[in-house]
Write a protein that holds these residues in place. Structure first.
Motif, PDB file in Angstrom:
ATOM      1  N   GLY A   1     113.145 -35.473 -45.831  1.00  0.00           N
ATOM      2  CA  GLY A   1     113.407 -36.852 -45.647  1.00  0.00           C
ATOM      3  C   GLY A   1     112.355 -37.849 -45.880  1.00  0.00           C
ATOM      4  O   GLY A   1     111.288 -37.256 -46.251  1.00  0.00           O
ATOM      5  N   LYS A   2     112.924 -39.051 -45.760  1.00  0.00           N
ATOM      6  CA  LYS A   2     111.851 -40.067 -46.415  1.00  0.00           C
ATOM      7  C   LYS A   2     111.247 -40.682 -44.789  1.00  0.00           C
ATOM      8  O   LYS A   2     111.569 -40.540 -43.801  1.00  0.00           O
ATOM      9  CB  LYS A   2     112.916 -41.185 -46.879  1.00  0.00           C
ATOM     10  CG  LYS A   2     113.298 -40.755 -48.287  1.00  0.00           C
ATOM     11  CD  LYS A   2     114.024 -41.935 -48.827  1.00  0.00           C
ATOM     12  CE  LYS A   2     114.506 -41.500 -50.352  1.00  0.00           C
ATOM     13  NZ  LYS A   2     115.191 -42.370 -51.001  1.00  0.00           N
ATOM     14  N   ILE A   3     110.353 -41.310 -45.231  1.00  0.00           N
ATOM     15  CA  ILE A   3     109.388 -41.965 -44.066  1.00  0.00           C
ATOM     16  C   ILE A   3     109.700 -43.480 -44.156  1.00  0.00           C
ATOM     17  O   ILE A   3     109.796 -44.258 -45.207  1.00  0.00           O
ATOM     18  CB  ILE A   3     107.971 -42.018 -44.512  1.00  0.00           C
ATOM     19  CG1 ILE A   3     107.532 -40.505 -44.630  1.00  0.00           C
ATOM     20  CG2 ILE A   3     107.068 -42.703 -43.275  1.00  0.00           C
ATOM     21  CD1 ILE A   3     106.049 -40.239 -45.125  1.00  0.00           C
ATOM     22  N   ASN A   4     110.175 -44.090 -43.019  1.00  0.00           N
ATOM     23  CA  ASN A   4     110.350 -45.195 -43.021  1.00  0.00           C
ATOM     24  C   ASN A   4     109.692 -46.207 -41.871  1.00  0.00           C
ATOM     25  O   ASN A   4     109.315 -45.500 -40.910  1.00  0.00           O
ATOM     26  CB  ASN A   4     112.052 -45.903 -43.078  1.00  0.00           C
ATOM     27  CG  ASN A   4     112.494 -45.589 -41.665  1.00  0.00           C
ATOM     28  OD1 ASN A   4     112.573 -46.250 -40.753  1.00  0.00           O
ATOM     29  ND2 ASN A   4     113.306 -44.319 -41.676  1.00  0.00           N
ATOM     30  N   HIS A   5     109.373 -47.459 -42.182  1.00  0.00           N
ATOM     31  CA  HIS A   5     108.579 -48.223 -41.077  1.00  0.00           C
ATOM     32  C   HIS A   5     109.338 -48.316 -39.739  1.00  0.00           C
ATOM     33  O   HIS A   5     108.413 -48.189 -38.637  1.00  0.00           O
ATOM     34  CB  HIS A   5     108.049 -49.474 -41.734  1.00  0.00           C
ATOM     35  CG  HIS A   5     107.184 -50.386 -41.031  1.00  0.00           C
ATOM     36  ND1 HIS A   5     105.974 -49.799 -40.547  1.00  0.00           N
ATOM     37  CD2 HIS A   5     107.118 -51.492 -40.313  1.00  0.00           C
ATOM     38  CE1 HIS A   5     105.252 -50.727 -39.822  1.00  0.00           C
ATOM     39  NE2 HIS A   5     106.057 -51.673 -39.654  1.00  0.00           N
TER      40      HIS A   5
END
Ligand code: HPA
Length: 270
Positions: free
Chosen positions: A238-242
């Motif tokens: 998965g991606k990292i989001n703020h």
């Protein structure tokens, strides 16, 4: 400039805190816990950088935490916002001029060490400066500190022992770890995270390092805690989001508040 800024603070409150606290992403609400507080928006303090990052309120709150005078920075300036290193650390110099001798930093960080989980708190034992700059570059003001300050114990051993004792009392899992400071604002690539792990980093973030260097230059004693808001790039799917970073910060807020309430008074004793 420092004296001018300091006098603004002195004119707003009769409190003279010896402890400063910097609140990281999603943690700014802690300042609401203070009594007898005055809130000074950064824009009103000459030379103080005004943060633009989402989740950073941008005010200095001076008040008492259970009777203990404290200066709390709700929000901080980051290098990735385009501030020069000297601007990012200017608040340290103002606070030192105001009488602060101990700095406590909190920040949001990605977990590199695979033993870490989202929501863990990590006691920073050391850092690796990969921000590509140092706030002390340029002419040295001998009145502030030495040209070549020692960094062999940037994060006070004594404070870490106090923090560990408190964590134990409160049953908070808080391992020590090395913080890699990156420039940002892009998150790291998985290859960069493998590199950081190989060189001994446990957590990664985009703040704190410059401020700690400046605080040590000023002779302040430092404690720092990272909140693992996400696993670093490539550690999990998965991606990292703020938004996730802010949400995790908010979720551990109560634990961190309990911890700080107990730790801060103990830093002053002895
Ligand atoms: N990398 C860098 N900074 C961060 C991260 C991350 O994964 N999470 C929160 N701040």
């Amino acid at each position: 400039m420092i004296a001018q800024a300091t006098s603004v603070l002195e004119s707003r409150t009769s409190l003279r805190p010896a402890i400063g606290l910097v609140l990281g992403s999603g943690l700014g609400a802690f300042a609401d816990e203070l009594t007898e507080r005055v809130e000074i928006p950064y824009a009103y303090i000459p030379g103080w950088p005004v943060s633009t990052a989402a989740g950073h309120a941008g005010k200095l709150v001076i008040g008492k935490l259970d009777g203990l005078p404290i200066a709390v920075m709700a929000g901080r300036a980051h290098l990735y916002e385009g501030y020069r290193p000297a601007q990012v650390v200017f608040p340290m110099r103002i606070l030192r001029g105001f009488g602060v001798r101990s700095m406590v930093f909190t920040n949001a960080a990605g977990g590199i060490n695979t033993a870490l989980e989202q929501g863990n708190l990590v006691l920073i034992s050391d850092h690796i400066n990969l921000q590509g700059s140092n706030p002390l570059v340029g002419a040295n003001d001998e009145e502030l500190g030495p040209r070549f300050p020692d960094m062999s114990e940037a994060y006070s051993r004594r404070y870490r022992e106090i923090a560990k004792a408190v964590a134990l009392e409160l049953c908070i899992y808080m391992p020590e770890g090395v913080y890699a400071g990156m420039l940002g604002p892009s998150y790291e690539t998985p290859a960069e995270i493998r590199f950081l792990r190989a060189i001994g980093a446990d957590v990664v973030g985009m703040s704190t390092v410059a401020e700690v260097i400046a605080a040590r230059h000023l002779g302040m004693e430092v404690l720092a805690v990272s909140c693992v808001t996400n696993l670093a790039a490539g550690v999990a799917e998965g991606k990292i989001n703020h938004d996730e970073v802010l949400e995790t910060g908010a979720a551990v807020r109560d634990t961190l508040v309990k911890f700080l309430r107990m730790v801060l008074p103990r830093l002053e004793q002895e």
